[in-house]
Structure formats: structure tokens, C-alpha cells
Scaffold this motif. Structure first.
Motif, PDB file in Angstrom:
ATOM      1  N   ILE A  77       0.836  -1.205   0.000  1.00 29.18           N
ATOM      2  CA  ILE A  77       0.000   0.000   0.000  1.00 29.18           C
ATOM      3  C   ILE A  77       0.871   1.254   0.000  1.00 29.18           C
ATOM      4  N   GLN A  78       1.975   1.220   0.785  1.00 31.03           N
ATOM      5  CA  GLN A  78       2.885   2.364   0.828  1.00 31.03           C
ATOM      6  C   GLN A  78       3.522   2.610  -0.534  1.00 31.03           C
ATOM      7  N   ASP A  79       3.928   1.519  -1.213  1.00 29.87           N
ATOM      8  CA  ASP A  79       4.527   1.664  -2.543  1.00 29.87           C
ATOM      9  C   ASP A  79       3.522   2.232  -3.534  1.00 29.87           C
ATOM     10  N   ALA A  80       2.274   1.797  -3.466  1.00 24.89           N
ATOM     11  CA  ALA A  80       1.259   2.320  -4.376  1.00 24.89           C
ATOM     12  C   ALA A  80       0.996   3.799  -4.130  1.00 24.89           C
ATOM     13  N   ASN A  81       0.976   4.224  -2.868  1.00 21.68           N
ATOM     14  CA  ASN A  81       0.777   5.643  -2.565  1.00 21.68           C
ATOM     15  C   ASN A  81       1.959   6.477  -3.026  1.00 21.68           C
ATOM     16  N   ASP A  82       3.176   5.908  -2.878  1.00 23.52           N
ATOM     17  CA  ASP A  82       4.367   6.641  -3.328  1.00 23.52           C
ATOM     18  C   ASP A  82       4.351   6.848  -4.835  1.00 23.52           C
ATOM     19  N   ASP A  83       3.778   5.859  -5.558  1.00 25.86           N
ATOM     20  CA  ASP A  83       3.703   5.978  -7.015  1.00 25.86           C
ATOM     21  C   ASP A  83       2.531   6.839  -7.456  1.00 25.86           C
ATOM     22  N   GLY A  84       1.695   7.283  -6.520  1.00 26.52           N
ATOM     23  CA  GLY A  84       0.542   8.108  -6.862  1.00 26.52           C
ATOM     24  C   GLY A  84      -0.627   7.315  -7.443  1.00 26.52           C
ATOM     25  N   ASN A  85      -0.623   5.985  -7.285  1.00 27.40           N
ATOM     26  CA  ASN A  85      -1.690   5.129  -7.834  1.00 27.40           C
ATOM     27  C   ASN A  85      -2.724   4.881  -6.729  1.00 27.40           C
ATOM     28  N   LYS A  86      -3.672   5.842  -6.584  1.00 33.52           N
ATOM     29  CA  LYS A  86      -4.672   5.743  -5.536  1.00 33.52           C
ATOM     30  C   LYS A  86      -5.625   4.547  -5.732  1.00 33.52           C
ATOM     31  N   LYS A  87      -5.997   4.243  -7.012  1.00 30.51           N
ATOM     32  CA  LYS A  87      -6.903   3.127  -7.275  1.00 30.51           C
ATOM     33  C   LYS A  87      -6.298   1.814  -6.798  1.00 30.51           C
ATOM     34  N   LYS A  88      -5.024   1.619  -7.109  1.00 27.98           N
ATOM     35  CA  LYS A  88      -4.359   0.388  -6.678  1.00 27.98           C
ATOM     36  C   LYS A  88      -4.264   0.331  -5.163  1.00 27.98           C
ATOM     37  N   ALA A  89      -3.979   1.483  -4.545  1.00 27.67           N
ATOM     38  CA  ALA A  89      -3.877   1.514  -3.084  1.00 27.67           C
ATOM     39  C   ALA A  89      -5.220   1.182  -2.439  1.00 27.67           C
ATOM     40  N   ASN A  90      -6.307   1.728  -2.989  1.00 23.02           N
ATOM     41  CA  ASN A  90      -7.638   1.430  -2.442  1.00 23.02           C
ATOM     42  C   ASN A  90      -8.000  -0.043  -2.619  1.00 23.02           C
ATOM     43  N   ARG A  91      -7.653  -0.587  -3.797  1.00 24.06           N
ATOM     44  CA  ARG A  91      -7.942  -2.004  -4.038  1.00 24.06           C
ATOM     45  C   ARG A  91      -7.152  -2.879  -3.084  1.00 24.06           C
ATOM     46  N   LEU A  92      -5.900  -2.542  -2.827  1.00 21.47           N
ATOM     47  CA  LEU A  92      -5.074  -3.313  -1.900  1.00 21.47           C
ATOM     48  C   LEU A  92      -5.603  -3.204  -0.474  1.00 21.47           C
ATOM     49  N   GLU A  93      -6.093  -2.012  -0.100  1.00 26.18           N
ATOM     50  CA  GLU A  93      -6.643  -1.847   1.235  1.00 26.18           C
ATOM     51  C   GLU A  93      -7.882  -2.733   1.431  1.00 26.18           C
ATOM     52  N   GLY A  94      -8.712  -2.827   0.377  1.00 26.13           N
ATOM     53  CA  GLY A  94      -9.888  -3.691   0.461  1.00 26.13           C
ATOM     54  C   GLY A  94      -9.493  -5.146   0.632  1.00 26.13           C
ATOM     55  N   ARG A  95      -8.550  -5.602  -0.169  1.00 30.77           N
ATOM     56  CA  ARG A  95      -8.080  -6.977  -0.038  1.00 30.77           C
ATOM     57  C   ARG A  95      -7.450  -7.216   1.317  1.00 30.77           C
ATOM     58  N   PHE A  96      -6.701  -6.219   1.811  1.00 31.19           N
ATOM     59  CA  PHE A  96      -6.024  -6.353   3.096  1.00 31.19           C
ATOM     60  C   PHE A  96      -7.037  -6.508   4.236  1.00 31.19           C
ATOM     61  N   ARG A  97      -8.057  -5.658   4.226  1.00 32.69           N
ATOM     62  CA  ARG A  97      -9.069  -5.753   5.281  1.00 32.69           C
ATOM     63  C   ARG A  97      -9.745  -7.118   5.284  1.00 32.69           C
ATOM     64  N   TRP A  98     -10.031  -7.607   4.074  1.00 30.54           N
ATOM     65  CA  TRP A  98     -10.709  -8.913   3.979  1.00 30.54           C
ATOM     66  C   TRP A  98      -9.825 -10.052   4.472  1.00 30.54           C
ATOM     67  N   LYS A  99      -8.579 -10.116   4.009  1.00 25.41           N
ATOM     68  CA  LYS A  99      -7.679 -11.187   4.413  1.00 25.41           C
ATOM     69  C   LYS A  99      -7.367 -11.117   5.912  1.00 25.41           C
ATOM     70  N   LYS A 100      -7.197  -9.886   6.408  1.00 31.76           N
ATOM     71  CA  LYS A 100      -6.930  -9.732   7.840  1.00 31.76           C
ATOM     72  C   LYS A 100      -8.114 -10.208   8.663  1.00 31.76           C
TER      73      LYS A 100
END
Length: 956
Positions: free
Chosen positions: A161-184
């Protein structure tokens, strides 16, 4: 392979039996399984009517009374799963069992023996404690491993998520956050269950987890749909999403697959018993027992009878292994009926004088009579009055206008006055009668209004159509509604039924427009597609290897615009059939190649010189005429080829849906057969008039047949009901009219009479158990010069729908059994390489069917029967050790009845029922006298005395 299938089937039944002992394993300390409940003091129809009054149902059981609630075990296994908590509980229960067992032994032992027993108990308890500690250690390791995985997951996703935010890819970061919440969430849930000793290796049902998965699915598919490149892909994703969401909703509502296969355990609830008492009291009041008294009596199952005590011992033994808790309770409802009240007088108060006259005209048909009071009679009377009214013009009549008053005060003890009151509509002096002003038939209601419509009248019916497709005369025959008649609900439903029988309209709807006291009946129909095709293909197996088959059907509706149906059928298949010659050798390819076809046309009327008046009357019975022509080609490698041409002219009609008749005045079959030289040598070993030899001659068979099918109750849906089929056939009619050789001297001809009756009955015993029975009797008598029947007209016994412990067509005739091979060498077992045929058939079956779990149904059955020859012996009696010729003799036929029993499984796949039966021979009349009972040799000679049958649908 055959032994493998048999062993697998036996193992499956044994597995179901063992799991049934675990149905109470999940009980809490204060819970009991409701094992059995019954109502004492009722008999006959009164007892039968009380069966459905229980507020709480028991679980489905096996083995007739033993409380083996296997389905409840499946449910709890799907709900709780398998995990460490189960192991700990099982070990703790075994430890407590040890303490109880040793406590009884120590109490009875002397002082020296007591010390030894105490020491032994301490060692065993120590071993149990050590085992429990080892289980907990494994559990602790599992928890630590899960927590390490969770920590690793958190670190990994936080970095992504940090790498996606650093690259400015908010869509990817949001998608990763959704997957992260679910897996966690999933991993935390598993850890929580682990910490409570509830980790599951298999199954487990958690509604919260299922709802979270559903939300995740919705988010996932919404994202895919939003970014799909084409409308086609978006629609495909929407359909896929809908299917997955429906499946997940079903799981949330009904549980996982294992829970749906099972039943929720029936935990005894005393409140439910009180509600049951109230229901019984209401039921008895409805039958006239107003002074009945009811008491509840509960008892532990094990204290009741020998069955309970024996079951307790078996269950306690299994409990040491499985940790089951065997607490069962029986509930008895004791009823004291007292006196039943009697209808002494019936009084009528009907405000509408016209309706009163109509009712009094039909008073003899009224179900309400003097006699014992029964509330169901009042319901029947209400239905009778309602049907009488709505079929005589009273369209707006309602059952709410009919009331009953019960008076028990004016007459003596136990005597009643019943007053029947029929009121008028509010603020009206009478009920309105409606008449048919006209009938309008819209033949193509689905066509849009942009098409111009044409209206044409025929015999007081107005036909409205955009395209003139159908014969008005034929349609009019199927419409019992007539102008100026009173409105009739029964005739409305009959019109819908008769039009649906035509198989030309996909829907039929009838509504009424009102003008004063007159109706306009509007019949709206929408046609089926003119052409319809269907096909099926797969593998079939009669013997040897499975072979491919294909069937294709084309249906052309309304071909000549008189609502007839023209159909074409074609079929082809390959089979690996055993040669009729025992010593024949083949190259390993399929030995039978068959193909054929049929063209048939069905007219919705009798093609017979009848006037329109009679055709109109007959039209109420769904008359049909079917004319068909077909052929079939069969090529048996190195043996013979046969081409059979067949033509049929048949009439059919029916009385509602219960009784159907088929009259076939003309049926002609022409067979053209050619045989190889080797096969001719084989046929030469038979007598000249032997049916087996005649079957491979070119022949002509003409016949007339009649068939009647009657169904009772709800037999068509596998519930309480019955079925009867009667067949009668006369062969050789054209020979009698035109002479024996009317088509040439080279063709074999046959004359015969044949009759058969098939009786079937299904009785529902419990909610999940049915008892089915069948009796099938047939007799054929050849009276032609060759004293023979066409081969296909003989009766055969054995197989998946006959006596299932024998191979198809291998049983009989009578007590005949050949112990020689084709070369005359002696055999130790009966030679069943050849089909056996007979002119008399008697077979019966009884089968107990019970739902086991989900789509799986089990069956236990007994079959009995045989075939015999009547006119002449068709077997070589010299090959039978006792010279039996297979002929029917009244004094011997009981001893020649073959008996088989077995078990089976039925897989209800919704679109078909796949059946596997294991038949076991009990009494084999083909064996020598004194050796015919083979039930004691089932396991010592399993291959010879057993048979696996595979079929589609129930055997009867």
C-alpha cells in the motif's frame, strides 16, 4: 471392477450407519434428543389424521425405531466442523467413562483388588491427561503459526500500500486496502476460533464470515463491471455476479452444503409439547370430541423396551470411540376421548330464493348429513355450495357468505343442531347471476399491436388474429364455453386444460369483461415456436463396454394448419453386446451397431367418419390420432443384420388427468433379416419352430392393441397413490383377413393373444419414508401354425426394473437351469449366457425408500417372480439336471418363484434420478432341488449370488 463397486456400496452403507450413532454428540448438558413421540388412545382414521399435529418433529432415523439421527450429525458437522475442541471433548468424555467403569468395579472388588484397580485407573487417567496435553500443545503451535502468518500479512500489505501511494496510484492503493481488510478479517477470525478450541479443518459455518464474503464479492464484481471494455463483457459479469450472490444468499439462509444435506437436531422442548397438546385438543374438537382429556408423559428412551436397552449398549460402546452423548426422550400423549357429539338436526337459512332453489335441487349431493359431528364435513359443505354457485353463474359468490352455527343447548346430551346460513351481499337483495354474452379467442396475443388484426366468427366464437394460422373448427371443439350459458369456473379451467393439451400454445389466459349481468370471455393465447429441436447423447451399457448413443428430435407444430404436430426422430448407438453364441470371437470392437428413425404426425381429433356434433362432444376428452412410420437397422458383427419397418395408427383419449386410453387398431411390422453362414449353423441347432430361430427369419407381424392407464392419488409425484396399466393385444389380424401369405410365402407370420396388468402402489409411512409395491402379471398365447410369438413379444425376467438379483433377461423359465456350456461340458454354476423368454410372467416387488441425506435416498427391497412357458417348451430339458422343461404347472409354480433382496441408493439430481441397486439371491429355482435356498451362500459365493443394477428413475 465389479467387486470394487460392490465393496464401495457396502462401505457407504456401513459409513452411514456408523455416523448415525453420532447424532447426539453435540448435545449440551441440559439437552435431550426427541427420539420418538406418539399419541395414545386414538385409532383408525382418527389416528391417521393426528400424525401431522406435532409442534416439534423428530429427526429422520434409520433402522426402524433405533434413535440413530445421522442427518442431525451431518447438520452439526457442517455447522461446527472438525477441530481441536472436538478432540479434547472426546478425550475428556473417555476419561469420565473410565472413572465410572472403574468406580463400579472398585465397589464390588475386595480390598486387595481395590488397590490394584485404583493403581490401574491412575495410570490410564495419566495417559489420557498426557494425550490431552499433547493435543493442546499442537493447538498452541497452530495458534503461534497463525499469528506469525497474520503479522507477515500485515507487513507485506502495508509495504504494498505504501509503494502504491508513493507511485501516486490511488486506485491500486484502495484495491489493496480492500483486499487487506478482507484477508486480515479472515485470519483474525480463524485465530479467535483457535483460541476457543474451535478451529475447523473441514466445513464450519459462520454467518458473519459468509456475509463478509458476500460483500467482498459485490465489491469485486462491481469493480470489474465498471472497468469492462464492452457491453457484452459487462452483461456476462452481471450474470456471473448474480449466480454467485444467489449461491452465497442460499448459504447464509440455509447453511453450507453439509448443513443442507442434514437436519437441525430435534432438541426436546417442553413448551412445544404443550403446543402439541393444544393442537390435539383442537383436532379432537373438530371431530366432535368436545370433552376429550390429554396428558403428557415423557420417558427416557433406554428405559422402555428391549430395543432401547440393546441400542443403549451399542451406543455406549461407540461413545468410547466417538464421544457421543446418548440422551434421548420419548413423549407420549395419552388421550381420553369421552363421548362424541352427534348432528341431530340441520337447519337452512338462505336469503336468496333463487340460490336456495338451486341448493335444494342438489341437496342429495350435499356432504352435510345427520351423523357424528366432523368439522371437515362443514368445510366440504362450504366447498360444495361454493362450487355449485360459481358453476351456475354466481361469479362474485364468495365462501365468506356461508356461515355455520353449532347449537348444543337445545337438545339432549351429546346432540347438536347445525344451522347453515347463506347471506346476501351487503345492501343487495340477491346474488347476481352472470351469463356469457360472447366468447373472443385471441390466437396470438404476444404479437404487437402494430400488426392489423382480423376478426372472424365461427359457431358463436369470435377469433381475433394477426395471422390466420389455426383451424377454427378444431379450436371450437376444444372450447366448452358457449354463448348465453351461465358463467362456470369449471368450464373455464376445462377450456385452459383442453387448449394446453394441443401443445401449440405456451400460455393460455382467460379473463372476463363485464357489461351488466353479461360477460365477454376473452381467451388469450401465445403460440409456441413452430419448430422445436432437441437432442441427447451419452454412453449406454447393456453388457461389456459402454457405447455412445445419440438421439435427435425435430417437432413441427401446426403443419397443415389444423393444430397437428409432425415429428421426426433419429437415433444411433454402438453397443458391446455378448454374442448369442458362447464360443464366438470378435476383434475387440463394438459388436452391435444400430440406427433408426421415425416420422409421426399427431392430429388433435379422431380421424374417423364422425359428424361435427360428435367430434365436438368428444373434444372434451382430448382425442388424438397418431400415425407413424419408422425403421430400425441393427448390425451384429459376424452374426446377422436386421431391418425392421413399422407403421402404426393409434387413437388416444383421456378423462381429465387420471385415466388415459390408447386404442391401436392397426400396427404392422415387417422384418428383413440376413444371417451369416456361421450364425446359420448356430440356428440349425434349434428346432424349426423355436422362437430364437424364427426371430432371425424375415417376417411380418400385424396386431391390434388396447391400453388403459389409471393413476390414483398423487402417484405422479411419488406420494400416496397408485397406478394401474392394462394391456391387451391380438396379433395376426391381417392374416385372418387376407390369408397367411398375403405378403408372400417367404415371410414368417404370427398369430397370438397377449394381456398384461401392472399394479403399483406408494404409501407414505413417515415424513421421509415411503413404502412402494408392485405386482406385474402377463400372459401371451400363440395360436398360429408355428405356435410361436414374435421374439419381442415374449416376457423376460431379471434386470434393473424386474427381479434385480438376476442379470437382465436371464431368469427362468420356471425351474430350468442349464449346467452345460455350448460344447456340452459340465459347469458348476448355471449357464446364464443366453436370454430366457416365457409366455407367462408373474413378478412382484416391495421396496422401502427413505431419505438419507440431501439428494441421497436409500432403499431396501424384496423381489419375487419368474417366467414360464405355456404352449410348448422352448428349452432343452436334457441340459437341466432334473429334466425341467420350463412349462407352467399349477402344482409346482410356487416352488419355482425366484426371490431376491437387496439395498440401493438413489441420487436425486433434480433433472433425473440415478439409481444403483445391489440385488442378492435368496431363492434360486434354477438350482437343484434341496439347494435352491442360496441365502446362506451370499458371502461365501458373492459373485454368483449378487448383481449390481444401474438405472435411471425408480424401478416402479
Amino acid at each position: 471392477m465389479k467387486q470394487f463397486f460392490k465393496l464401495s456400496q457396502i462401505s457407504l452403507f456401513a459409513g452411514i450407519f456408523l455416523t448415525s450413532c453420532l447424532g447426539s454428540k453435540f448435545l449440551k448438558d441440559d439437552q435431550q434428543i426427541l427420539a420418538k413421540q406418539k399419541i395414545e388412545g386414538l385409532s383408525g382414521s382418527l389416528r391417521d389424521g393426528a400424525k401431522g399435529l406435532y409442534e416439534q418433529s423428530t429427526n429422520s432415523r434409520m433402522l426402524f425405531g433405533y434413535p440413530f439421527v445421522h442427518i442431525a450429525h451431518f447438520y452439526k458437522l457442517g455447522e461446527d466442523g472438525i477441530g481441536y475442541k472436538r478432540d479434547v471433548e472426546r478425550l475428556e468424555l473417555r476419561k469420565n467413562d473410565l472413572k465410572e467403569i472403574f468406580a463400579k468395579r472398585i465397589e464390588k472388588a475386595d480390598s486387595t483388588r481395590k488397590i490394584e484397580l485404583k493403581h490401574t485407573l491412575e495410570k490410564k487417567i495419566a495417559r489420557r491427561n498426557n494425550k490431552i496435553e499433547r493435543v493442546k500443545e499442537r493447538f498452541d503451535k497452530k495458534v503461534n503459526k497463525r499469528e506469525e502468518r497474520l503479522s507477515s500479512l500485515i507487513r507485506r500489505f502495508e509495504q504494498k500500500i505504501q509503494d502504491a501511494n508513493d507511485d501516486g496510484n490511488k486506485k491500486k492503493a484502495n484495491r489493496l486496502e480492500g483486499r487487506f481488510r478482507w484477508k486480515k478479517f479472515r485470519k483474525e477470525q480463524k485465530i479467535e476460533r483457535l483460541k476457543d478450541y474451535e478451529w475447523v479443518g473441514l466445513w464450519y459455518f459462520d454467518p458473519d464470515v459468509e456475509k463478509a464474503e458476500k460483500d467482498s464479492l459485490i465489491t469485486k464484481f462491481d469493480h470489474k463491471i465498471q472497468h469492462a471494455s464492452t457491453d457484452k463483457k459487462r452483461q456476462k459479469l452481471r450474470n456471473k455476479k448474480a449466480k454467485k450472490i444467489d449461491k452465497k444468499n442460499k448459504t447464509i439462509k440455509q447453511g453450507n452444503q453439509l448443513m443442507r444435506w442434514g437436519e437441525e437436531p430435534a432438541i426436546y422442548n417442553h413448551t412445544s409439547s404443550k403446543l402439541t397438546v393444544e393442537k390435539i385438543d383442537q383436532y379432537l374438537n373438530s371431530k366432535g370430541y368436545f370433552d376429550a382429556k390429554i396428558q403428557i408423559d415423557t420417558a427416557n428412551y433406554d428405559s422402555l423396551n428391549f430395543t432401547g436397552r440393546f441400542g443403549r449398549n451399542v451406543r455406549n460402546w461407540f461413545s468410547r470411540w466417538f464421544g457421543a452423548k446418548h440422551r434421548y426422550v420419548n413423549v407420549d400423549y395419552h388421550v381420553d376421548l369421552n363421548n362424541r357429539y352427534y348432528i341431530d338436526s340441520i337447519q337452512y337459512h338462505i336469503e336468496d330464493t333463487v340460490l336456495r332453489a338451486l341448493i335444494f335441487e342438489s341437496i342429495k349431493e350435499s356432504p352435510l348429513k345427520k351423523g357424528f359431528y366432523d368439522q371437515s364435513t362443514l368445510s366440504e359443505e362450504r366447498d360444495f355450495i361454493y362450487d355449485l354457485a360459481v358453476n351456475n353463474g354466481y361469479y362474485e359468490f364468495s365462501k365468506q357468505y356461508i356461515q355455520f352455527q353449532i347449537d348444543s343447548t337445545q337438545l339432549g346430551q351429546d346432540s347438536l343442531i347445525v344451522r347453515e346460513l347463506i347471506k346476501n351481499p351487503p345492501q343487495q337483495s340477491e346474488h347476481k347471476i352472470y351469463y356469457l354474452d360472447s366468447v373472443v379467442f385471441i390466437t396470438d396475443a404476444s404479437i404487437r399491436e402494430t400488426y392489423s388484426r382480423t376478426n372472424e366468427s365461427y359457431r358463436d366464437i369470435t377469433f381475433s388474429f394477426a395471422k390466420n394460422r389455426y383451424s377454427k373448427k378444431v379450436l371450437e371443439w376444444r372450447i366448452p364455453l358457449e354463448q348465453d350459458d351461465p358463467y362456470s369456473r369449471d368450464l373455464t379451467l376445462e377450456t385452459q386444460r383442453q387448449l394446453s393439451y394441443l401443445d401449440n400454445f405456451k400460455f393460455i389466459n382467460i379473463n372476463y369483461d363485464t357489461t351488466g349481468n353479461y360477460f365477454v370471455a376473452n381467451i388469450f393465447t401465445s403460440p409456441f415456436d413452430k419448430f422445436q429441436t432437441s437432442s441427447e447423447f451419452g454412453l449406454s451399457r447393456a453388457q461389456g463396454r459402454p457405447g455412445p448413443f445419440v438421439n435427435v428430435n425435430l417437432k413441427n407444430r401446426n403443419t397443415f394448419r389444423t393444430l397437428e404436430i409432425l415429428s421426426f426422430d433419429a437415433n444411433a448407438k454402438l453397443e458391446d453386446l455378448q454374442s448369442v453364441r458362447e464360443n464366438a470371437e470378435f476383434d475387440g470392437n463394438y459388436t452391435s451397431r444400430q440406427f433408426g428413425g421415425e416420422a409421426a404426425i399427431t392430429f388433435p381429433q379422431f380421424l374417423f367418419p364422425l359428424g361435427s356434433y360428435y367430434k365436438n362432444k368428444i373434444g372434451r376428452f382430448n382425442p388424438k390420432t397418431r400415425i407413424s412410420f419408422g425403421f430400425s437397422f441393427e448390425d451384429r458383427v459376424s452374426e446377422y443384420r436386421r431391418i425392421i419397418y413399422q407403421g402404426t395408427w393409434a387413437y388416444s383419449w383421456q378423462v381429465k388427468d387420471q385415466v388415459k386410453y390408447i386404442l391401436t387398431p392397426f400396427q404392422l411390422s415387417l422384418t428383413d433379416a440376413t444371417t451369416t453362414d456361421d450364425f446359420d449353423e448356430f440356428l440349425a441347432t434349434f428346432d424349426e419352430n423355436n422362437p430364437y430361430a424364427l426371430a432371425f427369419n424375415s417376417s411380418v407381424v400385424s396386431s391390434t392393441a388396447f391400453q388403459m392407464d389409471i393413476s390414483f392419488g398423487d402417484y405422479a409425484h411419488g406420494r400416496d397413490g397408485g397406478y394401474m396399466r392394462l394391456n391387451a393385444e391380438m396379433g395376426g389380424n391381417l392374416n385372418n383377413i387376407f390369408g397367411e401369405s398375403f405378403l408372400g410365402d417367404s415371410l414368417e407370420t404370427y398369430k397370438y393373444a397377449k394381456a398384461q396388468i401392472d399394479l403399483r402402489k406408494i404409501e407414505r409411512l413417515t415424513r421421509n419414508t415411503n413404502l412402494a409395491a408392485r405386482l406385474n402379471i402377463g400372459l401371451a398365447y400363440p395360436y398360429g401354425a408355428n405356435r410361436s410369438l414374435p421374439y419381442e413379444k415374449y416376457f423376460f425376467a431379471g434386470g434393473s426394473s424386474s427381479i434385480r438379483a438376476w442379470k437382465p433377461r436371464r431368469l427362468g423359465p420356471g425351474a430350468y437351469g442349464s449346467f452345460e456350456d455350448a460344447d456340452g461340458n459340465p459347469l458348476e454354476e448355471i449357464n446364464d449366457n443366453n436370454e430366457q423368454r416365457g409366455e407367462l410372467l408373474i413378478e412382484s416387488s416391495i421396496e422401502l425408500r427413505q431419505d438419507l441425506v440431501g439428494f441421497l435416498e436409500g432403499a431396501v427391497f424384496i423381489d419375487a417372480g419368474n417366467i414360464w412357458q405355456v404352449r410348448q417348451s422352448l428349452v432343452n430339458a436334457d441340459k437341466d439336471p432334473e429334466g425341467d422343461d420350463g412349462l407352467f404347472k399349477f402344482e409346482n409354480f410356487v416352488d419355482e418363484i425366484a426371490v431376491g433382496a437387496g439395498v440401493g441408493l438413489r441420487f436425486d439430481l433434480q433433472f433425473l434420478i440415478f439409481r444403483v441397486d445391489l440385488g442378492l439371491k435368496l431363492f434360486d429355482p434354477g438350482q437343484k432341488r434341496g439347494e435352491r435356498f442360496v441365502g446362506n451362500e451370499i458371502f461365501s459365493n458373492f459373485d454368483r449370488n449378487s448383481e449390481i443394477n444401474i438405472g435411471i428413475g425408480y424401478p416402479f
